[in-house]
Design a protein around this motif. Structure first.
Motif, PDB file in Angstrom:
ATOM      1  N   UNK A  80     -10.434   2.331   0.599  1.00  0.00           N
ATOM      2  CA  UNK A  80     -10.107   2.673  -0.741  1.00  0.00           C
ATOM      3  C   UNK A  80      -8.998   1.760  -1.256  1.00  0.00           C
ATOM      4  N   UNK A  81      -8.177   1.349  -0.449  1.00  0.00           N
ATOM      5  CA  UNK A  81      -7.159   0.476  -0.656  1.00  0.00           C
ATOM      6  C   UNK A  81      -7.093  -1.085  -0.294  1.00  0.00           C
ATOM      7  N   UNK A  82      -7.965  -1.298   0.522  1.00  0.00           N
ATOM      8  CA  UNK A  82      -8.163  -2.690   1.190  1.00  0.00           C
ATOM      9  C   UNK A  82      -9.055  -3.589   0.317  1.00  0.00           C
ATOM     10  N   UNK A  83      -9.531  -3.157  -0.855  1.00  0.00           N
ATOM     11  CA  UNK A  83     -10.553  -3.831  -1.621  1.00  0.00           C
ATOM     12  C   UNK A  83      -9.759  -5.240  -2.184  1.00  0.00           C
ATOM     13  N   UNK A 121      -3.578  -6.386   2.803  1.00  0.00           N
ATOM     14  CA  UNK A 121      -3.700  -4.871   2.378  1.00  0.00           C
ATOM     15  C   UNK A 121      -2.680  -4.069   2.982  1.00  0.00           C
ATOM     16  N   UNK A 122      -1.730  -3.434   2.101  1.00  0.00           N
ATOM     17  CA  UNK A 122      -0.613  -2.837   2.352  1.00  0.00           C
ATOM     18  C   UNK A 122      -1.136  -1.582   3.578  1.00  0.00           C
ATOM     19  N   UNK A 123      -2.225  -0.717   3.291  1.00  0.00           N
ATOM     20  CA  UNK A 123      -2.534   0.150   4.157  1.00  0.00           C
ATOM     21  C   UNK A 123      -2.994  -0.311   5.760  1.00  0.00           C
ATOM     22  N   UNK A 124      -3.641  -1.337   5.560  1.00  0.00           N
ATOM     23  CA  UNK A 124      -4.189  -2.019   6.921  1.00  0.00           C
ATOM     24  C   UNK A 124      -2.884  -2.451   7.679  1.00  0.00           C
TER      25      UNK A 124
END
Length: 726
Positions: free
Chosen positions: A525-528, A570-573
C-alpha cells in the motif's frame, strides 16, 4: 627415401663399414665426438693466447701507472726546490734587505736570518761575504772562513737550487744542531749489500744560493738549505699528492722515500705497525741499476717487508754525481689478488663454455636423431594399444622427417574408420551433455522462482495477521482517547491536567506504533511509488520497533551519521529492511552476552556517501555488531530462502532474503562481511557487518510477484521444449 638411398650408394661399401670409428658406437656418439673436437682443442688454445696477452697488458698498465707517479714525484721535488730558491732570491733582491744592509753597514743580524729562515722553511741560512767569511748564521755556528777551494766553488757556482751531499764535518761547520739531527742507525736489510757502517751521519740537503748586491756591488751570498734527512713532512706531502684517496685499489697503499745513497733517510714505508723504515737499505739489484748505472727502475721490487710496484730514480748533485734516490710505489698485493680473481673467473668462464658447448652439441645431436627416437616410441605405444599415437609435425625437411611423415600416413589410414565412429559418439555425448546442462540451469531458475513465490506468500499472510492485530489495537485506543477527552473536561487542577497530558502522549505513541506496524506489514500500500527520503529519519523510526529487542539484549548503541544525500526508495520497505537487521543484531548480541558476562556487545549504525561503479551517487548504511562471527560455510547461505540458524520461534529464514530482494528492486544491494580467520592475538574472529546500498536515483522497478510468475512460466516453457528435444 630415393634421395637417401642414392646418397648412401655414392659412399661405397668400404666407407659404409665405419672407417676408424668403433663398430659399437652409435651415429649420435660419432656426431658428438666430431663436433666436440674443435671445442675441446681450440677453446683452450685461444684461452692461453688471450691470457698471455692479458698478463702482458696487466704488467704494462702497472708499470705505466708507477712511471707516471715517478714523473709527478720528480716534478713536485723540483718544484719545491725552485719555489724555495725564488723566495730566497726575492728577499735577496728586496728593498727590505737593502734597508737592513744600509742600517747595519753590510751586516745581517742573526735575528733577521732566524726570522727569514723560519718564514722560508729553511733548516739553515747564513750570509757569506764575497771574500768567503761567514758573517752571520741562524744558530751559534762558528764564524769561519771558507777555504780557497770552497771560495772558488762558491764564486763559480750558478745561483739557484741543487741537492748536495754533506759529510759530518761540513755539516758541523754549518750547524752543529743539524749534525745531531742527521744521525740515523743503519738497519740490516734483506737483499741489501752492507758496507760495514752502522750509523748514517751524512746529510742530503737542498742547497739554495743567491748573491746579494748593495749599491751595485757584490756584497756576499745568502746560503740556505733544507735538510732532507728525517723530512717526513716532505715525503708525506709527496705521498698524499701522488696517491690521494681513491687513486689505488682498496687495500693498496702508496709510499714515497728519499734515499741518501742506498739508505732510507725519509720514508712513508712502514717497517712495522709502530714506526717507519728509516735506516733500512734498498736491495742490491736496485742499487746497482739506479746508483751504479743511473737508470730508472720501473717494475716490482721487494720493499722492506712486502712486494711493491716500484719506481726508483737517481738524485744527482750540482756536479751530476748520483748521491741518492727518489722512490714512489704502491702495494702490489691487491692488484695481484684482483688478477687472481680475474684468472679464476676466466678459467671458470672457459670451463663453463666448454661444458655448455658440449651440452649444446649433445642436444643438437639429439635433435638430429629425434625423429628416429620418436618413431620408436610411437611403435611401442601402438603395441600397448594406443592407436592414436603419432609422430606429429617435426618442423624440418630432411630424410628422417620424410620417413616419419610416411609412418604417420600409414597409421592414419588404419585409424580413419575408428576415428569416424569415435567422432560420431563424441558428438552425441556433447549434445546430451548440453541438454543436461540446460535442464539443470532451468531447474535452478525454477527453484529460485518458487522460493521467491513462497516468501512473498508467507509475507502476505503475515501482513494480513498483523493488519488484523493492528485493527484490534485501534478500537480500544479510540475508546481510550474518547474517555480521556471527557476526563480532561472534568479535571480542573493543573496536576490533573498534567497527568492527562502524559496519558495522551502515551496513547499517541501507541497510535504511531500501530501506524508504522501497518506500514511495515502492508508494504504494497505504501511502495507503489518512491520518494526522496532522509535515511536518518528511517533509522530513527526503525529503532522504535527494535527498541525492546535491543534493550532485552543489553546492546550498546553507537551512531556515526556521515551521509548528506537523499535517496529514492519506498520508505516502508527501507524501514522493513532496517528493522530486520536491527532485530538480527539484537539476537546475536543477546546470545553473545549470555556467554560473556564481562564484555557486553554493541551495535554500530553508520551512514556515508558513496559512488557506485557505474558512476551513480548512493548512500551506504552499515549495521555492525561485535558478537560472534558467522561461520564461513554459513556466510554464503544466509541470503537463501528459509535458511536460519536461530532457535525455533525466533527465525523463519525470510528476513534477509526478502530484505535483499526489496533493496535490489530499487537498484541497490544488501551485503554481509564477517571475518573468517583468527585475529593476530589468537582469539576467535568476532563481528558481523551488513551494508545497505541505496541509490540516490532509484532504478525503475516492477512487481516482484508478477516478475516471479513470468519467470516461472518461462522456465516451465523451456523445460518442456528441452524434454521434447531430448
Amino acid at each position: 627415401m630415393h634421395r637417401m638411398e642414392s646418397r648412401l650408394g655414392s659412399l661405397g661399401p668400404g666407407r659404409l663399414r665405419g672407417g676408424f670409428w668403433p663398430k659399437w658406437w652409435t651415429v649420435k656418439t660419432k656426431m658428438v665426438v666430431t663436433a666436440s673436437i674443435p671445442l675441446l682443442l681450440l677453446i683452450p688454445v685461444v684461452s692461453v693466447l688471450i691470457w698471455s696477452a692479458a698478463q702482458s697488458a696487466y704488467s704494462k698498465i702497472l708499470i705505466s701507472k708507477v712511471q707516471s707517479d715517478m714523473e709527478l714525484a720528480q716534478q713536485i721535488f723540483r718544484q719545491i726546490q725552485q719555489e724555495r730558491y725564488h723566495e730566497l732570491q726575492a728577499w735577496a733582491e728586496s728593498a727590505n734587505l737593502y734597508n737592513i744592509l744600509g742600517e747595519t753597514k753590510g751586516q745581517l743580524p742573526q735575528a733577521t736570518l732566524n726570522g727569514r729562515a723560519k718564514q722560508l722553511g729553511l733548516d739553515y741560512l747564513r750570509f757569506i761575504s764575497k771574500d768567503g767569511k761567514v758573517v752571520s748564521s741562524v744558530d751559534d755556528a762558528p764564524k769561519i772562513s771558507l777555504s780557497a777551494a770552497e771560495l772558488r766553488d762558491l764564486e763559480t757556482s750558478t745561483p739557484g737550487a741543487s741537492v748536495n751531499l754533506l759529510d759530518h764535518d761540513s755539516l758541523m761547520a754549518i750547524s752543529p744542531e743539524l749534525s745531531k739531527r742527521v744521525l740515523q742507525p743503519i738497519v740490516p736489510t734483506r737483499n741489501a749489500t752492507p758496507d760495514g757502517r752502522t750509523l748514517e751521519n751524512r746529510a742530503m740537503i737542498i742547497q739554495l744560493l743567491s748573491p746579494v748586491y748593495f749599491n751595485g756591488d757584490l756584497l756576499g751570498y745568502l746560503d740556505g738549505g733544507i735538510l732532507l734527512n728525517h723530512d717526513l713532512k716532505l715525503v708525506d706531502n709527496l705521498n698524499d699528492t701522488i696517491y690521494p684517496p681513491g687513486a689505488l685499489l682498496d687495500g693498496s697503499i702508496g709510499t714515497a722515500t728519499l734515499f741518501l745513497q742506498d739508505v732510507r733517510v725519509a720514508t712513508t714505508v712502514r717497517a712495522n705497525e709502530k714506526g717507519r723504515a728509516l735506516g733500512t737499505r734498498v736491495s742490491d739489484v736496485v742499487r746497482q741499476r739506479v746508483l751504479g748505472r743511473g737508470e730508472v727502475w720501473l717494475e716490482r721490487a721487494y720493499v722492506v717487508n712486502n712486494w711493491y710496484m716500484a719506481a726508483y730514480a737517481p738524485i744527482t748533485n750540482s756536479t751530476g754525481s748520483r748521491i741518492g734516490m727518489l722512490y714512489v710505489g704502491f702495494l702490489e698485493q691487491p692488484y695481484a689478488d684482483l688478477k687472481t680473481h680475474v684468472v679464476v673467473l676466466f678459467l671458470f668462464a672457459v670451463l663453463l663454455s666448454m661444458i655448455v658447448g658440449a651440452v649444446m652439441v649433445g642436444r643438437l645431436a639429439s635433435g638430429i636423431f629425434y625423429p628416429l627416437r620418436r618413431m620408436n616410441h610411437i611403435m611401442s605405444r601402438q603395441e600397448r594399444g594406443d592407436s592414436a599415437a603419432r609422430v606429429g609435425e617435426l618442423h624440418r625437411e630432411d630424410e628422417f622427417a620424410e620417413l616419419a611423415s610416411h609412418f604417420d600416413s600409414l597409421l592414419d589410414q588404419l585409424e580413419v574408420r575408428r576415428t569416424q565412429l569415435e567422432s560420431l559418439n563424441r558428438d552425441l555425448d556433447r549434445r546430451v551433455h548440453e541438454r543436461t546442462e540446460d535442464l539443470q540451469q532451468a531447474n535452478h531458475r525454477l527453484h529460485q522462482a518458487i522460493e521467491q513465490l513462497l516468501a512473498s506468500e508467507k509475507l502476505a499472510v503475515m501482513g494480513q495477521l498483523t493488519a488484523g492485530i493492528a485493527h484490534e489495537f485501534n478500537n480500544p485506543l479510540a475508546v481510550m482517547m474518547g474517555h480521556l477527552d471527557l476526563l480532561r473536561l472534568s479535571l480542573t487542577s493543573e496536576e490533573g491536567q498534567r497527568e492527562v497530558r502524559h496519558i495522551d502522549e502515551q496513547i499517541q505513541r501507541l497510535k504511531n506504533i500501530v501506524q508504522k506496524l501497518l506500514q511495515f506489514c502492508r508494504p504494497d500500500e505504501f511502495a507503489s511509488y518512491t520518494t526522496s527520503i532522509d535515511v536518518h529519519d528511517v533509522i530513527q523510526d526503525s529503532l522504535l520497533f527494535a527498541k525492546s529487542d535491543l534493550e532485552r539484549a543489553r546492546a550498546g548503541m553507537n551512531f556515526q551519521y556521515g551521509a548528506t544525500r537523499l535517496v529514492q526508495i519506498s520508505r516502508t520497505e527501507l524501514q522493513q529492511i532496517m528493522v530486520n537487521l536491527l532485530i538480527n543484531a539484537s539476537h546475536a548480541i543477546e546470545a553473545f552476552n549470555t556467554r560473556h558476562t564481562k564484555t557486553l556487545g554493541s551495535v554500530w549504525i553508520r551512514t556515508r556517501d558513496i559512488v557506485l561503479p557505474d558512476g551513480e551517487d548512493a548512500v551506504c548504511i552499515e549495521v555492525e555488531n561485535n558478537a560472534d562471527a558467522i561461520e564461513p560455510d554459513q556466510l554464503n547461505l544466509i541470503f537463501k530462502m528459509f535458511y536460519t540458524t536461530k532457535q525455533v520461534g525466533k527465525g523463519t529464514g525470510l528476513g534477509l532474503p526478502v530484505s535483499r530482494m526489496l533493496i535490489q528492486r530499487f537498484g541497490g544491494d544488501l551485503r554481509v562481511y564477517s571475518p573468517t580467520v583468527p585475529t593476530e592475538d589468537g582469539t576467535e574472529p568476532r563481528g558481523v557487518r551488513f551494508e545497505v546500498i541505496i541509490r540516490c536515483t532509484a532504478r525503475p522497478s516492477a512487481e516482484i510477484l508478477r516478475e516471479s510468475g513470468q519467470r516461472a512460466q518461462e522456465i516451465e516453457k523451456q523445460l518442456l521444449e528441452g524434454s521434447r528435444s531430448a
